[in-house]
Each structure stands twice: as C-alpha cells, then as structure tokens.
Design a protein around this motif. Structure first.
Motif, PDB file in Angstrom:
ATOM      1  N   ARG A  15       5.832   2.523   7.127  1.00 50.09           N
ATOM      2  CA  ARG A  15       4.475   2.766   6.625  1.00 50.09           C
ATOM      3  C   ARG A  15       4.236   2.028   5.307  1.00 50.09           C
ATOM      4  O   ARG A  15       3.099   1.635   5.016  1.00 50.09           O
ATOM      5  N   HIS A  18       3.258  -1.436   6.411  1.00 49.26           N
ATOM      6  CA  HIS A  18       1.873  -1.471   6.903  1.00 49.26           C
ATOM      7  C   HIS A  18       0.880  -1.376   5.743  1.00 49.26           C
ATOM      8  O   HIS A  18      -0.152  -2.067   5.733  1.00 49.26           O
ATOM      9  N   GLY A  19       1.185  -0.514   4.771  1.00 53.59           N
ATOM     10  CA  GLY A  19       0.281  -0.369   3.637  1.00 53.59           C
ATOM     11  C   GLY A  19       0.173  -1.639   2.813  1.00 53.59           C
ATOM     12  O   GLY A  19      -0.923  -2.025   2.364  1.00 53.59           O
ATOM     13  N   GLU A 179       2.180   6.096   0.811  1.00 56.93           N
ATOM     14  CA  GLU A 179       1.001   5.732   0.026  1.00 56.93           C
ATOM     15  C   GLU A 179       1.305   5.729  -1.469  1.00 56.93           C
ATOM     16  O   GLU A 179       0.836   4.859  -2.212  1.00 56.93           O
ATOM     17  N   VAL A 182       3.364   2.574  -2.173  1.00 52.07           N
ATOM     18  CA  VAL A 182       2.525   1.370  -2.185  1.00 52.07           C
ATOM     19  C   VAL A 182       1.745   1.284  -3.492  1.00 52.07           C
ATOM     20  O   VAL A 182       1.650   0.211  -4.116  1.00 52.07           O
TER      21      VAL A 182
END
Length: 294
Positions: A15, A18-19, A179, A182
């Motif tokens: 993830r 992807h972020g 999140e 990131v």
C-alpha cells in the motif's frame, strides 16, 4: 527523487508503493522475487532484487535512492548504515507499538515477548537515529490483517474457534499505517516523530467474526474454546510452545479492557479523519473469506 520501499509486497509495504505511485513519485521496490512481485505491484514501479541477508544485493537497490521505507527485517543486518553511506537522507521506519513501551522485566510469557519486541523495534529505530539522517518511526499496533489467519476455516465452515471471545484490541487497517508512512516520506511535517497508530476502538473477537460475516453476506459463528483447548490446538497447528503461551496471555489481557494497547488518536490528528474501522477492513478483504461452506 527515487524512493526505495523495502518489504514492498507485504500488507503495508504494497500500500505504501501504491500511495507513492498515486502521488506521482518514482518508486523502486526492493524484492527477493522480481517476477512474482511484478504481479502484485503497479505498473511503473522499478523492481530491484534485494535481500537483507544478502549484502551483495544492496548497492543495486540503493543506487540513486534518497528516501527509504524501512521494513523491520533490516534490524541487525548493516543495511541502514550502508543506505546512509550510499546517500539516503530520510528513513521512514516500519516499527511497532512495542517500541514505545517502557522497558520491563515482567517474567510472564507475554511480558517476555513484548520486551523482545520492544528491544528489536526500538533497536532498529536507534540505529536509524544514529545515522544523523532524517527519520520518522511509524509504530502500528495489532493489525486487523491478523484476522486473515481465520480465512481458511471461515471459507470452509463459516466458524471462528478461539478462546476469550470478549477479548479484543483496537485493530488497525494496514491502509491507515501506509497513509501515515507515505505522508512521512513525502512531507517534512513528521520529521523526528514516532507515531503509534491503532484502529478507532477495541473490537472483540466475537465482533470481528460478526463483521466478517456481514462483509461476506453469511453468518460466521464464533465458537469459544477454553484456553487449554486453544493452546493444545495451536501446538497441533505447529505453533512453538512459547508463542502459544504468550498468545493466550495476550488475549486474556484484553477481556475486560483495552489490554496492553489502548486506542490512540494519532491517525486522526495526522490525516484529519477517523481511522478505518474493522468493519471497513472486513469489507475490503471480503474476497479472502469467501468460499464454499461445508
């Protein structure tokens, strides 16, 4: 700027990749099997063969890298020091909530386990800090993804069998952890911070089973085992005895309260919105639990 993501095919690392791609960043994923990783990671991600146990693979993975998302398996390998020498200027460490615990000489199985966790994760954090480079430590609590251990049984028989049904922790969605990571990689807002990230509230095992059932549109029963029954079953399943011991104590610790890790508000303070619930996690992972019931 090239950002290296280690542990790039894991629940959180994937993830993070992807972020970063979604933010238009140049991303390199350090992976042990580039062919398999290509099937799991988005187009445009550069794949670099790399393994923390193989220092010969590090120069290629680190060439031209300015920031690193650091998986905890780097602890004790020398990777951090080589990355700093190669020009990495910022590390975002995938740590664990235990890194923020006070040192303990609790002789119980759970106490020993948490102290080992604390030493390992805080040890990696200290190595990063000693480089003099920029750093942020992201410390997830217990991950909702641990419920994937029930997937095979739920697919087969729509049942969860565990001790201490009322036990539960504020399980965190891996997307929330990613999140925060990131944000720490892309902005200067989080430099020098250590963040413990949890879900919004305690979710009991009974409630977890019900949420998975709601997500897949089928009843998932919770069948409570005695601690002795569970311990014996885990040994049959191949768990080392010391792991079975501390798992029992971990669950017992959170029957009447939040246990060793109460909910934090960290995610909401950073991202400006509440953390994802376990019900949301179950909906996001419904495909993992769907199968023909016996």
């Amino acid at each position: 700027m090239t950002i290296l993501v280690t542990g790039a095919t894991g629940n959180i690392g994937r993830r993070v990749v992807h972020g970063l791609v979604g933010a238009g960043q140049r991303v390199r994923a350090m992976v042990r099997d580039p062919l398999a990783a290509r099937l799991r990671l988005p187009e445009g991600v550069e794949l670099a063969l790399g393994d923390f146990t193989r220092p010969d693979t590090w120069p290629g993975a680190l060439a031209g890298v300015s920031r690193v998302y650091l998986f905890p398996f780097a602890h004790g390998t020398g990777f951090v020091e080589e990355a700093a020498a190669a020009g990495v200027g910022r590390f975002v460490v995938h740590s664990a909530a235990a890194a923020g615990f006070a040192p303990s000489d609790d002789p119980s199985a759970l106490g020993r386990h948490l102290e080992e966790e604390r030493q390992a994760h805080r040890g990696l954090e200290l190595v990063v800090e000693a480089t003099g480079k920029e750093w942020t430590h992201v410390r997830p609590g217990l991950l909702a993804a641990n419920a994937l251990g029930w997937a095979e049984r739920i697919r087969a028989s729509r049942v969860v069998r565990e001790p201490y049904g009322r036990s539960g922790y504020p399980l965190v969605h891996e997307a929330d952890v990613a999140e925060v990571a990131v944000a720490a990689l892309l902005t200067t807002d989080h430099l020098g911070s250590a963040y413990t990230i949890t879900g919004p509230a305690k979710v009991t095992q009974v409630e977890q089973a019900a949420a998975i059932g709601a997500a897949i549109g089928a009843e998932v029963r919770f069948e409570e085992l005695t601690p002795a029954q569970a311990h014996a079953q885990w040994l049959v399943d191949g768990y080392p005895p010391e792991v079975a011991d501390w798992l029992i104590e971990l669950l017992a610790d959170a029957v009447d309260g939040p246990g060793a890790l109460p909910p934090t508000t960290t995610y909401e303070e950073i991202m400006g919105r509440p953390p994802r619930t376990f019900a949301q996690w179950a909906r996001d992972h419904a495909a993992d639990f769907i199968g023909e019931a016996a």
